[in-house]
Design a protein around this motif. Structure first.
Motif, PDB file in Angstrom:
ATOM      1  N   VAL A   1      44.237  66.203  59.989  1.00 21.96           N
ATOM      2  CA  VAL A   1      44.517  67.427  60.756  1.00 21.96           C
ATOM      3  C   VAL A   1      45.706  67.220  61.693  1.00 21.96           C
ATOM      4  O   VAL A   1      46.561  68.101  61.845  1.00 21.96           O
ATOM      5  CB  VAL A   1      43.274  67.857  61.563  1.00 21.96           C
ATOM      6  N   LEU A   2      45.782  66.061  62.312  1.00 22.18           N
ATOM      7  CA  LEU A   2      46.813  65.809  63.321  1.00 22.18           C
ATOM      8  C   LEU A   2      48.129  65.304  62.731  1.00 22.18           C
ATOM      9  O   LEU A   2      49.171  65.382  63.389  1.00 22.18           O
ATOM     10  CB  LEU A   2      46.297  64.806  64.352  1.00 22.18           C
ATOM     11  N   THR A   3      48.089  64.780  61.519  1.00 23.05           N
ATOM     12  CA  THR A   3      49.322  64.220  60.928  1.00 23.05           C
ATOM     13  C   THR A   3      49.739  64.915  59.634  1.00 23.05           C
ATOM     14  O   THR A   3      50.862  64.716  59.164  1.00 23.05           O
ATOM     15  CB  THR A   3      49.145  62.723  60.614  1.00 23.05           C
TER      16      THR A   3
ATOM     17  N   VAL B   1      42.005  70.412  54.265  1.00 25.42           N
ATOM     18  CA  VAL B   1      41.015  70.287  55.338  1.00 25.42           C
ATOM     19  C   VAL B   1      39.650  70.769  54.859  1.00 25.42           C
ATOM     20  O   VAL B   1      38.611  70.200  55.219  1.00 25.42           O
ATOM     21  CB  VAL B   1      41.461  71.090  56.580  1.00 25.42           C
ATOM     22  N   LEU B   2      39.653  71.811  54.032  1.00 24.52           N
ATOM     23  CA  LEU B   2      38.384  72.338  53.527  1.00 24.52           C
ATOM     24  C   LEU B   2      37.649  71.322  52.656  1.00 24.52           C
ATOM     25  O   LEU B   2      36.422  71.345  52.573  1.00 24.52           O
ATOM     26  CB  LEU B   2      38.624  73.625  52.730  1.00 24.52           C
ATOM     27  N   LEU B   3      38.394  70.439  52.016  1.00 23.11           N
ATOM     28  CA  LEU B   3      37.769  69.412  51.198  1.00 23.11           C
ATOM     29  C   LEU B   3      36.898  68.495  52.046  1.00 23.11           C
ATOM     30  O   LEU B   3      35.760  68.172  51.683  1.00 23.11           O
ATOM     31  CB  LEU B   3      38.836  68.596  50.463  1.00 23.11           C
ATOM     32  N   PHE B   4      37.428  68.078  53.197  1.00 23.33           N
ATOM     33  CA  PHE B   4      36.639  67.269  54.123  1.00 23.33           C
ATOM     34  C   PHE B   4      35.402  68.037  54.589  1.00 23.33           C
ATOM     35  O   PHE B   4      34.297  67.480  54.649  1.00 23.33           O
ATOM     36  CB  PHE B   4      37.486  66.889  55.347  1.00 23.33           C
TER      37      PHE B   4
ATOM     38  N   ALA C   1      35.465  76.792  62.112  1.00 22.16           N
ATOM     39  CA  ALA C   1      36.436  75.783  62.543  1.00 22.16           C
ATOM     40  C   ALA C   1      37.188  75.228  61.341  1.00 22.16           C
ATOM     41  O   ALA C   1      38.414  75.043  61.385  1.00 22.16           O
ATOM     42  CB  ALA C   1      35.721  74.659  63.291  1.00 22.16           C
ATOM     43  N   GLY C   2      36.469  74.958  60.257  1.00 24.83           N
ATOM     44  CA  GLY C   2      37.096  74.427  59.057  1.00 24.83           C
ATOM     45  C   GLY C   2      38.090  75.403  58.446  1.00 24.83           C
ATOM     46  O   GLY C   2      39.191  75.011  58.034  1.00 24.83           O
TER      47      GLY C   2
ATOM     48  N   ALA D   1      33.213  69.501  64.103  1.00 20.50           N
ATOM     49  CA  ALA D   1      32.443  68.303  63.777  1.00 20.50           C
ATOM     50  C   ALA D   1      31.108  68.273  64.516  1.00 20.50           C
ATOM     51  O   ALA D   1      30.070  67.924  63.935  1.00 20.50           O
ATOM     52  CB  ALA D   1      33.267  67.056  64.114  1.00 20.50           C
ATOM     53  N   LEU D   2      31.124  68.637  65.789  1.00 20.50           N
ATOM     54  CA  LEU D   2      29.889  68.620  66.575  1.00 20.50           C
ATOM     55  C   LEU D   2      28.911  69.689  66.079  1.00 20.50           C
ATOM     56  O   LEU D   2      27.698  69.446  66.010  1.00 20.50           O
ATOM     57  CB  LEU D   2      30.207  68.848  68.056  1.00 20.50           C
TER      58      LEU D   2
END
Length: 309
Positions: free
Chosen positions: A173-175, A125-128, A113-114, A51-52
């Motif tokens: 990602v976490l859930t 996750v790649l969609l985000f 990272a993605g 994200a950063l």
């Protein structure tokens, strides 16, 4: 050489504003903990790094296209404007090829990272990541140029890129799931981050006007734009209040409302027409309000998660 130092490039990419991306990721993670008692340090760190890096890429790609589109030169030539880009391109400190290379280097880190998260957690996750990447690039890049079109496109893009996407993305990602609560807790921080961007436009709105960059501030004109800024600030805190009333956030999250006082006190110093330095104070006040609110939300969710364990 200064151009080869990490410190130099962090300054060029405006790393000092990274808290506006750290906070939504933290809120998403604390929300995952509060609502599902889920947390994984490794996944959180990969998400944060991605994200950063995406945020730094966004800052630099915007500077790159603003330079190409002549917005930087217009801001430099306007006595009424405060230039907010890194200035290394118009000043000739770095050639455009090197600047572009570092810019896409940040993108490569975010992409890595993605991809890593998608392998571990799953393809959604790649969609985000893809949506966030498209927003970051086309904010000022042709043919879309969100930031040049007015009509609230740029504000919507920021609300998504610095609110909804990082909060819900981190939560997923976490859930490995999405719940309405994840979206709801993204609203206050998304609106406040949008407010920062909106107030940022006051610093060089006349230069934007001359360069054909139609931000909402340019479209509204100075007086109406100030009133809309107040409305956006009020809506941000109202959304927080609604989340507490709806028991999405614990009651002690209301402490964040205290951060509204210095912000609205700053609004009280403004008139219908103001100098750019007064808007710099307003932008600083909105940044502080966002950071304070984000920290209170994060801590409130963590405490809520500990209590319900």
């Amino acid at each position: 050489m200064a151009q080869s130092s990490l410190r130099f490039w962090l300054k060029v990419s405006r790393a000092q504003v990274l808290p506006v991306m750290v906070l939504p990721v933290m809120i998403g993670a604390s929300g995952a903990f509060a609502f599902t008692q889920s947390f994984h340090l490794g996944l959180f760190l990969i998400t944060l790094i991605g994200a950063l890096s995406a945020h730094l890429f966004s800052n630099m790609i915007n500077d790159l296209w603003d330079f190409k589109n002549g917005v930087d030169q217009a801001a430099e030539e306007s006595a009424a404007s405060i230039s907010t880009n890194s200035r290394v391109l118009p000043n000739g400190q770095v050639n455009i090829r090197t600047f572009a290379l570092v810019t896409w280097g940040y993108f490569a880190i975010a992409l890595l990272a993605g991809i890593s998260l998608s392998v571990i957690v799953g393809w959604p996750v790649l969609l985000f990541a893809v949506i966030g990447g498209l927003i970051a690039y086309f904010y000022v890049a042709p043919p879309l140029k969100f930031g040049y079109r007015g009509k609230g496109y740029s504000e919507l893009a920021i609300f998504l890129a610095f609110g909804v996407l990082p909060v819900t993305g981190t939560y997923y990602v976490l859930t490995e799931s999405l719940h309405i609560e994840a979206f709801l807790i993204s609203i206050p921080i998304g609106l406040l981050t949008t407010l920062i961007l909106y107030n940022h436009h006051f610093l060089h709105w006349e230069a934007d006007l001359n360069a054909g960059k139609k931000t909402l501030v340019v479209i509204f004109g100075e007086k109406k734009a100030i009133n809309f800024s107040k409305f956006l600030a009020g809506l941000s805190y109202l959304s927080l209040l609604f989340l507490v009333v709806g028991q999405v956030l614990p009651w002690y999250a209301l402490i964040a409302l205290l951060s509204a006082y210095p912000l609205f006190k700053t609004y009280g110093t403004l008139s219908a027409k103001n100098e750019s330095k007064q808007y710099a104070v307003l932008m600083g006040a909105s940044l502080k309000a966002t950071i304070r609110t984000g920290l209170v939300m994060t801590l409130s969710l963590i405490i809520s998660g500990i209590i319900t364990m």
